[in-house]
Motif scaffolding. Structure first.
Motif, PDB file in Angstrom:
ATOM      1  N   TYR A   1      45.895  37.367  54.236  1.00 19.38           N
ATOM      2  CA  TYR A   1      44.762  37.511  53.327  1.00 19.38           C
ATOM      3  C   TYR A   1      43.427  37.409  54.072  1.00 19.38           C
ATOM      4  CZ  TYR A   1      48.045  36.867  49.451  1.00 19.38           C
ATOM      5  OH  TYR A   1      49.073  37.003  48.565  1.00 19.38           O
TER       6      TYR A   1
ATOM      7  N   TRP B   1      40.472  45.609  44.620  1.00 27.10           N
ATOM      8  CA  TRP B   1      41.407  46.373  43.791  1.00 27.10           C
ATOM      9  C   TRP B   1      42.501  46.921  44.687  1.00 27.10           C
ATOM     10  CZ3 TRP B   1      36.322  48.894  42.206  1.00 27.10           C
ATOM     11  CH2 TRP B   1      35.711  48.183  41.155  1.00 27.10           C
ATOM     12  N   ALA B   2      43.755  46.639  44.337  1.00 26.57           N
ATOM     13  CA  ALA B   2      44.891  47.119  45.126  1.00 26.57           C
ATOM     14  C   ALA B   2      45.191  48.578  44.793  1.00 26.57           C
ATOM     15  CB  ALA B   2      46.116  46.250  44.868  1.00 26.57           C
TER      16      ALA B   2
ATOM     17  N   THR C   1      37.615  33.999  45.522  1.00 35.11           N
ATOM     18  CA  THR C   1      38.217  33.028  44.610  1.00 35.11           C
ATOM     19  C   THR C   1      38.682  31.825  45.403  1.00 35.11           C
ATOM     20  OG1 THR C   1      39.841  32.720  42.848  1.00 35.11           O
ATOM     21  CG2 THR C   1      40.539  34.016  44.735  1.00 35.11           C
TER      22      THR C   1
ATOM     23  N   THR D   1      42.421  41.373  42.720  1.00 37.51           N
ATOM     24  CA  THR D   1      43.500  40.615  43.332  1.00 37.51           C
ATOM     25  C   THR D   1      43.112  40.311  44.770  1.00 37.51           C
ATOM     26  OG1 THR D   1      45.885  40.632  43.752  1.00 37.51           O
ATOM     27  CG2 THR D   1      44.716  42.692  44.103  1.00 37.51           C
TER      28      THR D   1
ATOM     29  N   MET E   1      38.363  39.173  47.097  1.00 36.65           N
ATOM     30  CA  MET E   1      39.011  39.873  45.988  1.00 36.65           C
ATOM     31  C   MET E   1      38.695  41.374  46.039  1.00 36.65           C
ATOM     32  SD  MET E   1      40.516  37.353  44.484  1.00 36.65           S
ATOM     33  CE  MET E   1      40.922  37.818  42.801  1.00 36.65           C
TER      34      MET E   1
ATOM     35  N   SER F   1      42.646  48.930  37.359  1.00 33.93           N
ATOM     36  CA  SER F   1      43.048  47.891  38.312  1.00 33.93           C
ATOM     37  C   SER F   1      42.282  46.595  38.054  1.00 33.93           C
ATOM     38  CB  SER F   1      42.792  48.360  39.747  1.00 33.93           C
ATOM     39  OG  SER F   1      43.640  49.417  40.089  1.00 33.93           O
ATOM     40  N   THR F   2      42.951  45.469  38.238  1.00 37.24           N
ATOM     41  CA  THR F   2      42.317  44.155  38.148  1.00 37.24           C
ATOM     42  C   THR F   2      42.133  43.588  39.549  1.00 37.24           C
ATOM     43  OG1 THR F   2      44.476  43.097  37.888  1.00 37.24           O
ATOM     44  CG2 THR F   2      43.289  43.705  35.871  1.00 37.24           C
TER      45      THR F   2
END
Length: 546
Positions: free
Chosen positions: A142, A154-155, A108, A169, A152, A166-167
């Motif tokens: 990061y 999934w945490a 992103t 991140t 990006m 999960s979204t």
């Protein structure tokens, strides 16, 4: 018709010029990680059209004559070889990654401050360039690309579990960060207690030759017979000689006495004696002598049963994440019958609220085995430890006994332990991070623990070659590329994996580009000659007029 030669040759030179630009771009990026070759092809286009004359010489009659003449030129058409993989080579940087299989890393774009952006339709991009570096933003390190885009994933939660909901991140790993430990909440046992261990006698006898004196002041021998009536409960019968060698005969009032013990074997009852807990007050009537009756306080702790136990120690953690040794003491009472006691260090905590299969117990839990060595009861137990240290609180711990067995052991004094595990651990500092083949980012801590902190998925498209190239390494989703699927790379099967400390090289073949460059240069020169020849022909026509 001559004007068509001008148009065609000009179009051709423009197309070759475009093709040479693509070739130069490819050659310039031959060492660019994850670069995807831009291939220029050529498409025929209509440059000029002429209708047929009223009378024609190219057919026997007008009905079969051609309708006219179309003159075709050429136009450059690009295609991006996005799905053509480059060679995967090793790297010395731990955060580098390569995709061995289909798909793209999801990245992103940053916002105006350089922090991770919101993503979405416009901000989410896709790349095969896995040369990630760590960038410190707002307290997190990061994973970012060379373009500054954020990787990006999934945490995971505090237990290292990736939720199905999960979204995506931004992925980060804060090496050097101290994280809290975890208080022990469960213990699992996979072990064997030796069936050949010594058994605790259910009846035991002791004698006291100093506590009782008769009516003449003569010491009489007091006999104490202990009989077990429950796990931690005994009945003590007191007796004096029926025919003493000297002195008088005594008759005891207050016998038998019920005695209970705690997990450490300390007597907790009786408590009625003025001498304190663990004393029994006996009244004795004498058959002869100046003294007809006497009272004695008997210290039961000095003469009490010996328990035959097999002991194991496990480290558990309180709510301040400090380690304590918890003793698991298995007493062999009889064939197939054991008693389990939990014993923290006395100065560090006390055990309460013992429960097994819904039944409450005071200080020991009965365990029974069948004749084949399989546990019958209980399958699960629980207990609470109240810690004495400040901020340590209390811990309620479940104990899984389903895999405890009773077979003859190599030694009768020790358990055979395959695994006695608990879920607590001390606080620790993240000192290393690795990425496994499934794309899981695994953090290692100096307390010996490891935990998944992120899962890096890959994005796949129905027609990935139709993605919109933002650059030679970064692409944007298009309608032509079809539906997107985001999943762990292991879902692809066929050995697809994330390769850590590796990079995917450019998919440009340098020798192929040089061949194309020679052909393109020759085509450009030839079309230039066509233009030059057409120009000379127009000059000849001009000279004819003069």
């Amino acid at each position: 018709m001559l004007w068509g030669a001008f148009a065609n040759s000009v179009q051709a030179m423009q197309s070759m010029d475009w093709a040479m630009g693509s070739i130069s771009q490819n050659i310039a990026n031959v060492n660019t990680t994850g670069y995807k070759e831009k291939d220029t092809l050529f498409k025929t286009v209509l440059s000029e059209s002429h209708t047929a004359p009223a009378s024609t010489q190219n057919s026997p009659n007008k009905n079969t004559a051609t309708t006219g003449l179309d003159i075709f030129g050429v136009r450059a058409v690009d295609r991006n070889l996005i799905t053509k993989s480059g060679t995967i080579t090793s790297s010395t940087t731990w955060s580098d990654m390569a995709i061995n299989g289909r798909g793209f890393f999801i990245v992103t774009q940053p916002d105006s401050t350089g922090a991770p952006g919101a993503g979405g339709t416009s901000g989410t991009l896709y790349t095969r360039a896995g040369d990630f570096t760590q960038r410190a933003v707002n307290g997190n390190n990061y994973f970012t690309t060379a373009d500054g885009n954020y990787l990006m994933g999934w945490a995971a939660d505090s237990k290292g579990v990736i939720s199905a909901t999960s979204t995506l991140t931004p992925v980060y790993a804060n090496i050097g960060q101290t994280v809290n430990g975890n208080a022990t909440t469960s213990i699992q046992t996979v072990a064997n207690v030796p069936s050949n261990a010594t058994q605790t006698g259910s009846t035991q006898t002791f004698t006291d030759t100093s506590s009782i004196t008769d009516g003449f002041g003569t010491t009489q021998t007091l006999t104490m017979n202990w009989t077990r009536t429950g796990g931690d409960t005994w009945q003590v019968d007191f007796s004096l000689p029926a025919n003493p060698a000297s002195g008088s005969v005594g008759t005891i009032t207050g016998s038998p006495v019920t005695v209970t013990m705690d997990a450490n074997g300390a007597i907790t009852a009786p408590t009625t004696s003025a001498s304190g807990t663990g004393f029994a007050d006996l009244t004795v009537d004498w058959s002869a002598g100046p003294t007809a009756q006497s009272t004695a306080s008997i210290n039961l702790s000095s003469n009490k049963p010996t328990l035959s136990t097999v002991d194991e120690t496990i480290a558990v953690y309180d709510n301040a994440y400090n380690s304590h040794n918890l003793g698991l003491s298995f007493e062999h009472a009889s064939n197939g019958q054991w008693y389990l006691r939990m014993k923290p260090v006395a100065a560090e905590g006390t055990v309460t609220a013992l429960m097994a299969d819904g039944t409450n117990y005071t200080s020991s839990i009965p365990i029974t085995f069948d004749g084949a060595g399989k546990i019958l009861t209980p399958a699960k137990a629980s207990f609470t430890v109240g810690w004495t240290a400040a901020n340590a609180g209390s811990s309620t711990i479940s104990l899984d006994l389903a895999k405890l067995t009773q077979f003859s052991g190599d030694t009768s004094t020790k358990m055979s332990v395959k695994n006695i595990d608990q879920d607590g651990y001390a606080s620790g500092t993240m000192d290393q991070v690795e990425i496994d083949t499934a794309g899981k980012v695994v953090a290692h801590f100096d307390n010996g623990k490891s935990r998944t902190i992120f899962q890096i998925p890959v994005a796949t498209f129905v027609s990935a070659d139709q993605l919109d190239p933002i650059s030679g390494t970064v692409f944007r989703a298009t309608e032509q590329a079809g539906d997107i699927t985001i999943a762990a790379i292991s879902a692809q099967g066929s050995g697809a994996s994330i390769v850590a400390s590796s990079l995917e090289a450019s998919n440009v073949a340098l020798e192929d580009q040089f061949s194309k460059m020679i052909v393109t240069q020759k085509a450009y020169s030839t079309n230039a000659n066509v233009f030059k020849t057409a120009d000379e022909m127009t000059q000849t026509v001009r000279d004819l007029i003069t």
